[in-house]
Write a protein that holds these residues in place. Structure first.
Motif, PDB file in Angstrom:
ATOM      1  N   ASP A 144      13.564  -1.955   8.331  1.00 59.28           N
ATOM      2  CA  ASP A 144      12.415  -1.098   7.498  1.00 59.28           C
ATOM      3  C   ASP A 144      12.145  -2.116   6.108  1.00 59.28           C
ATOM      4  N   GLU A 145      12.589  -3.256   6.828  1.00 62.74           N
ATOM      5  CA  GLU A 145      12.036  -4.077   5.566  1.00 62.74           C
ATOM      6  C   GLU A 145      11.754  -5.482   5.962  1.00 62.74           C
ATOM      7  N   PRO A 146      10.903  -5.722   6.737  1.00 62.49           N
ATOM      8  CA  PRO A 146      10.463  -6.917   7.546  1.00 62.49           C
ATOM      9  C   PRO A 146      10.551  -8.251   6.909  1.00 62.49           C
ATOM     10  N   GLU A 147       9.621  -7.830   5.373  1.00 56.04           N
ATOM     11  CA  GLU A 147       9.287  -9.274   4.614  1.00 56.04           C
ATOM     12  C   GLU A 147      11.206  -9.888   4.690  1.00 56.04           C
ATOM     13  N   ILE A 148      11.937  -9.068   4.700  1.00 54.55           N
ATOM     14  CA  ILE A 148      13.640  -9.435   4.478  1.00 54.55           C
ATOM     15  C   ILE A 148      13.792 -11.093   5.983  1.00 54.55           C
ATOM     16  N   VAL A 149      13.449 -10.134   7.002  1.00 58.83           N
ATOM     17  CA  VAL A 149      13.131 -11.261   7.940  1.00 58.83           C
ATOM     18  C   VAL A 149      12.312 -11.721   7.739  1.00 58.83           C
ATOM     19  N   ASP A 150      11.292 -12.160   7.405  1.00 53.81           N
ATOM     20  CA  ASP A 150      10.197 -13.544   6.815  1.00 53.81           C
ATOM     21  C   ASP A 150      11.184 -14.638   5.801  1.00 53.81           C
ATOM     22  N   PHE A 151      11.334 -13.602   5.285  1.00 52.70           N
ATOM     23  CA  PHE A 151      12.406 -14.945   4.209  1.00 52.70           C
ATOM     24  C   PHE A 151      13.807 -15.364   4.603  1.00 52.70           C
ATOM     25  N   LEU A 152      14.091 -14.550   5.347  1.00 49.65           N
ATOM     26  CA  LEU A 152      15.689 -15.611   6.096  1.00 49.65           C
ATOM     27  C   LEU A 152      14.800 -16.741   7.157  1.00 49.65           C
ATOM     28  N   LYS A 153      13.713 -16.009   7.999  1.00 48.16           N
ATOM     29  CA  LYS A 153      13.770 -16.972   8.420  1.00 48.16           C
ATOM     30  C   LYS A 153      13.235 -18.489   8.294  1.00 48.16           C
ATOM     31  N   SER A 154      12.756 -17.852   7.014  1.00 48.77           N
ATOM     32  CA  SER A 154      12.154 -19.572   6.404  1.00 48.77           C
ATOM     33  C   SER A 154      13.273 -20.449   5.163  1.00 48.77           C
ATOM     34  N   ILE A 155      14.196 -20.421   5.538  1.00 48.61           N
ATOM     35  CA  ILE A 155      15.426 -20.617   4.940  1.00 48.61           C
ATOM     36  C   ILE A 155      16.416 -21.427   6.266  1.00 48.61           C
ATOM     37  N   PRO A 156      15.770 -22.613   6.332  1.00 46.10           N
ATOM     38  CA  PRO A 156      16.007 -23.727   7.658  1.00 46.10           C
ATOM     39  C   PRO A 156      18.119 -23.572   7.452  1.00 46.10           C
ATOM     40  N   ALA A 157      18.645 -23.845   9.045  1.00 50.70           N
ATOM     41  CA  ALA A 157      19.786 -23.176   8.151  1.00 50.70           C
ATOM     42  C   ALA A 157      19.874 -24.633   9.617  1.00 50.70           C
ATOM     43  N   ARG A 158      21.563 -24.700   9.939  1.00 51.94           N
ATOM     44  CA  ARG A 158      21.958 -26.045  10.842  1.00 51.94           C
ATOM     45  C   ARG A 158      21.387 -26.125  12.216  1.00 51.94           C
ATOM     46  N   GLY A 159      21.184 -27.131  12.592  1.00 54.76           N
ATOM     47  CA  GLY A 159      19.708 -27.383  13.555  1.00 54.76           C
ATOM     48  C   GLY A 159      18.917 -27.083  13.390  1.00 54.76           C
ATOM     49  N   LYS A 160      18.390 -26.586  13.787  1.00 55.04           N
ATOM     50  CA  LYS A 160      16.350 -26.097  14.494  1.00 55.04           C
ATOM     51  C   LYS A 160      16.944 -24.335  14.568  1.00 55.04           C
ATOM     52  N   THR A 161      17.633 -23.430  13.302  1.00 60.97           N
ATOM     53  CA  THR A 161      17.547 -22.748  13.320  1.00 60.97           C
ATOM     54  C   THR A 161      17.432 -22.054  12.683  1.00 60.97           C
TER      55      THR A 161
END
Length: 285
Positions: A144-161
């Motif tokens: 319902d809120e794709p902006e949250i998806v974009d936000f989470l995608k912009s934060i790097p995690a371990r490795g290349k994820t």
């Protein structure tokens, strides 16, 4: 006196023959009884399955396996949830540490954190089913809120994820928890509503009597050492003797023991332990 053994004793006596590595190896080393081992295992599983004190044997084992699996999945689920929450918090602090501080981005972190974890990490103390329901809520939130998806995608995690990849793993563990809990509920319901019938119990007892009698009879003809024969046969004969004394006959002021699902049942085809009478293999179920 094998007929006087109860189900608990029958399970305990056959368990070493069936599963103890040393006794199993010894059993298989005696030619006169080695070929009977598969039937011993079958008889052991039969009485185990109808043993009241064991929670229906095989069904109880499956429930325990599901509980163990649920615990492991839940452990991973909780670690992933913390990784998401702490990842957002860490990103917020980094935003505020910039010069000048990125207050707007930090505020966005607060909004997303509140939507993903409205009650903080207390959800991790809930039941596995509640945790699974929470991840279902989050999956809908991301749709319902794709902006949250974009936000989470912009934060790097371990490795290349990214943190979005971590969230996806978290949601997958939630679905797995739900599947395990559903299977567990169905199995426990089946177990509770389909108790072993007396016919089933008597069939399992009969199977046990026949194979044990045959093993004892064949040991009479065995050329194995007396020590090896005693290791296999001794516990059964001693338990049988003790059981026979329990039912040697009631005192005048006592009623005879009632036959119940777990208690002894007369088996006309049973051979006497150590006697001359054998049991034909063709009679085995």
């Amino acid at each position: 006196m094998l007929k006087h053994l109860n189900l608990d004793e029958m399970v305990a006596l056959l368990s070493p023959w069936a599963h103890d590595p040393k006794q199993r190896k010894l059993f298989l080393s005696i030619p006169e009884i080695a070929a009977l081992h598969p039937r011993v295992v079958e008889a052991h599983e039969a009485v185990l399955a109808v043993q009241p004190s064991n929670g229906r044997g095989g069904a109880a084992s499956k429930v325990r396996a599901l509980v163990d699996k649920s615990d492991e999945v839940d452990r991973c689920h909780d670690h992933l949830a913390r990784a998401v929450s702490y990842g957002i918090d860490a990103h917020r602090e980094l935003c505020l540490a910039e010069e000048p501080g990125d207050a707007a981005r930090a505020a966005q972190c607060d909004v997303v954190q509140q939507k993903l974890f409205p009650s903080g990490l207390s959800i991790l103390n809930a039941s596995p089913l509640a945790e699974a329901g929470n991840t279902t809520r989050i999956a809908r939130l991301l749709e319902d809120e794709p902006e949250i998806v974009d936000f989470l995608k912009s934060i790097p995690a371990r490795g290349k994820t990214s943190l979005l990849d971590v969230v996806k793993r978290w949601l997958a563990k939630g679905r797995e928890l739900q599947s395990i809990e559903r299977a567990r509920t169905e199995l426990e319901a089946t177990q509770a509503t389909t108790p072993a019938s007396k016919t089933t119990i008597q069939s399992a007892r009969s199977q046990w009597f026949k194979i044990v009698s045959l093993v004892l009879s064949n040991l009479e003809m065995s050329r194995a050492s007396a020590r090896d024969i005693e290791i296999i046969r001794g516990p059964v004969l001693r338990a049988s003797d003790r059981a026979g004394k329990r039912y040697a006959g009631p005192r005048p002021d006592e009623a005879p023991p009632e036959d119940d699902a777990q208690g002894p049942a007369t088996e006309p085809s049973e051979a006497r332990p150590g006697g001359d009478e054998g049991v034909d293999l063709s009679e085995l179920p």
